[in-house]
Design an enzyme around this catalytic site. Structure first.
Site, mmCIF file in Angstrom:
data_model
loop_
_atom_site.group_PDB
_atom_site.id
_atom_site.type_symbol
_atom_site.label_atom_id
_atom_site.label_comp_id
_atom_site.label_asym_id
_atom_site.label_seq_id
_atom_site.Cartn_x
_atom_site.Cartn_y
_atom_site.Cartn_z
ATOM 1 N N ARG A 1 19.204 11.192 -3.962
ATOM 2 C CA ARG A 1 20.144 12.300 -3.729
ATOM 3 C C ARG A 1 21.343 11.841 -2.884
ATOM 4 O O ARG A 1 22.480 12.208 -3.151
ATOM 5 C CB ARG A 1 19.421 13.452 -3.047
ATOM 6 C CG ARG A 1 18.307 14.030 -3.924
ATOM 7 C CD ARG A 1 18.600 15.446 -4.316
ATOM 8 N NE ARG A 1 17.733 15.865 -5.397
ATOM 9 C CZ ARG A 1 16.977 16.966 -5.376
ATOM 10 N NH1 ARG A 1 16.994 17.749 -4.326
ATOM 11 N NH2 ARG A 1 16.249 17.289 -6.431
ATOM 12 N N SER B 1 2.311 -8.083 -5.961
ATOM 13 C CA SER B 1 2.592 -9.052 -7.023
ATOM 14 C C SER B 1 2.396 -10.497 -6.568
ATOM 15 O O SER B 1 3.081 -10.975 -5.673
ATOM 16 C CB SER B 1 4.030 -8.859 -7.517
ATOM 17 O OG SER B 1 4.417 -9.912 -8.354
ATOM 18 N N MET C 1 -8.384 3.303 9.204
ATOM 19 C CA MET C 1 -7.704 2.122 8.658
ATOM 20 C C MET C 1 -6.867 1.394 9.713
ATOM 21 O O MET C 1 -6.577 1.943 10.777
ATOM 22 C CB MET C 1 -6.830 2.523 7.473
ATOM 23 C CG MET C 1 -7.598 2.532 6.173
ATOM 24 S SD MET C 1 -6.488 2.746 4.780
ATOM 25 C CE MET C 1 -7.571 2.217 3.461
ATOM 26 N N GLU D 1 -10.482 -0.507 11.618
ATOM 27 C CA GLU D 1 -11.161 -1.461 10.733
ATOM 28 C C GLU D 1 -10.908 -2.914 11.150
ATOM 29 O O GLU D 1 -11.725 -3.788 10.899
ATOM 30 C CB GLU D 1 -10.750 -1.250 9.263
ATOM 31 C CG GLU D 1 -9.311 -1.552 8.958
ATOM 32 C CD GLU D 1 -8.993 -1.528 7.454
ATOM 33 O OE1 GLU D 1 -7.943 -0.993 7.099
ATOM 34 O OE2 GLU D 1 -9.788 -2.054 6.671
ATOM 35 N N ASP E 1 0.097 2.076 8.525
ATOM 36 C CA ASP E 1 -0.389 1.310 9.683
ATOM 37 C C ASP E 1 0.529 1.355 10.906
ATOM 38 O O ASP E 1 0.099 0.998 11.998
ATOM 39 C CB ASP E 1 -0.615 -0.155 9.288
ATOM 40 C CG ASP E 1 -1.843 -0.314 8.407
ATOM 41 O OD1 ASP E 1 -2.656 0.621 8.350
ATOM 42 O OD2 ASP E 1 -1.976 -1.371 7.767
ATOM 43 N N GLY F 1 0.844 -1.205 0.000
ATOM 44 C CA GLY F 1 0.000 0.000 0.000
ATOM 45 C C GLY F 1 0.873 1.247 0.000
ATOM 46 O O GLY F 1 1.875 1.308 0.707
#
Ligand code: F6P
Length: 324
Positions: A25, A73, A170, A223, A128, A11
């Site tokens: 940098r 993925s 969340m 949640e 989180d 996320g």
């Protein structure tokens, strides 16, 4: 070490761009060539890798999201996918990789390191704040501020109508956002997965509030709370107190976007620089975090297996201050 790559995964979190900027940098100033891997592990598998120079990261420190994009993925969860990813990195002569993400990202990095031995250093990037090895993760502070801003607005309307609001924030497995925003917004109840039986104690608190003729209340619900989320708990409370008018607000993905706060920009900048130095010193398979205001490197294995639980003092503070 001459060529390193950086990617964001899982996320997105506000401050990831500040982290990418710091990596590019800091590494460039040490003469390294930096490459950006786009779309997380999926882009690594597909070879979506491009050179990043100092100028490519201008004007991004204030932007939410991630310029490198992100993905979850499924292919990287297979040995074949990871083999392809290793081939892509070696096709670009990458000597070391900096991964910005959360638990899933470092679980993947840990297996990848064991199979292919490519040095990885991680940076904690998730709203989180549920990663062992760092006091705070990149994005947490911004997410809390976004939620508090929304809750303050809800307070205005709750007060005007004498309503009982349940606000869901969340945190699928973690109550950090719930705890911090609950305390910070002056909620009458905070329901998070790390506290058992909080539905019953909420009912007791509300009963006391009614006796004192307190007319409106805000309850913050993570949640991931075992009560089943804000809508669920609102129904339960409505049955118990039919005289209350209850309303539910789910803040949702609003918390993931927006310009990072100063605290997140500083955290991401410090960790980006530390990750580059760590790679150059030969550190591998570790995450750079900040513990007690000092940079600390923690093995990926510990980051993904040990849990970080909210401070007991804050847990009880939330309860004490809820009693109006
Ligand atoms: O970024 C962490 C987190 O926001 C969790 O709290 C939430 O449950 C989850 O990600 C949702 O993410 P997505 O919608 O991307 O699956």
């Amino acid at each position: 070490m001459k060529r390193i790559a950086v990617f964001t995964s899982g996320g997105d979190a506000p401050g990831m761009n500040a982290g990418v900027r710091a990596v590019v940098r800091s590494a460039s100033s040490k003469g390294l060539h930096v490459f950006g891997i786009y779309r997380g592990y999926q882009g690594m598998i597909e070879g979506d890798i491009k050179r990043l120079e100092k100028a490519n990261v201008s004007n991004i420190i204030h932007r939410g999201g991630t310029i490198l994009k992100t993905a979850r993925s499924m292919e990287f969860m297979t040995a074949d996918g990871r083999k392809q990813a290793a081939e892509s990195l070696s096709a670009h002569d990458i000597d070391g990789v900096i991964a910005i993400g959360g638990n899933g990202t470092f679980t993947g990095a840990n297996i990848f390191y064991e199979e292919h031995g490519i040095p990885f250093v991680g940076m904690p990037g998730t709203i989180d704040n549920d990663l062992y090895g760092t006091d705070f993760t990149i994005g947490f502070d911004t997410a809390c501020n976004t939620a508090i801003d929304a809750i303050d607005k809800i307070r205005d309307t709750a007060d005007s109508h004498n309503r009982l609001f349940f606000i869901e924030v969340m945190g699928r497995h973690s109550g950090y956002i719930g705890l911090y925003t609950g305390i910070g917004s002056g909620a009458s109840g905070i329901l998070i997965p790390e506290k058992d039986n909080d539905t019953n104690s909420l009912i007791v608190t509300l009963r006391k509030a009614i006796k004192k003729k307190k007319l409106f209340s805000l309850v913050v619900v993570a949640e991931g709370d075992e009560s089943g989320g804000a809508a669920h708990i609102a129904n339960k409370v409505q049955e118990e107190f039919p005289q209350f008018e209850t309303k539910v607000t789910i803040i949702g993905h609003l918390q993931r976007g927006g310009s990072p706060t100063c605290a997140d920009r500083i955290l991401a900048s410090r960790l980006g620089h530390a990750a580059v130095e760590g790679l150059l010193e030969g550190k591998q398979n570790v995450m750079a975090g900040i513990v007690n205001n000092k940079v600390k490197f923690t093995d990926f294995k510990d980051c993904i297996t040990k849990s970080k639980v909210p401070n007991k003092e804050l847990l009880s503070l939330g309860e004490i201050l809820a009693m109006g």
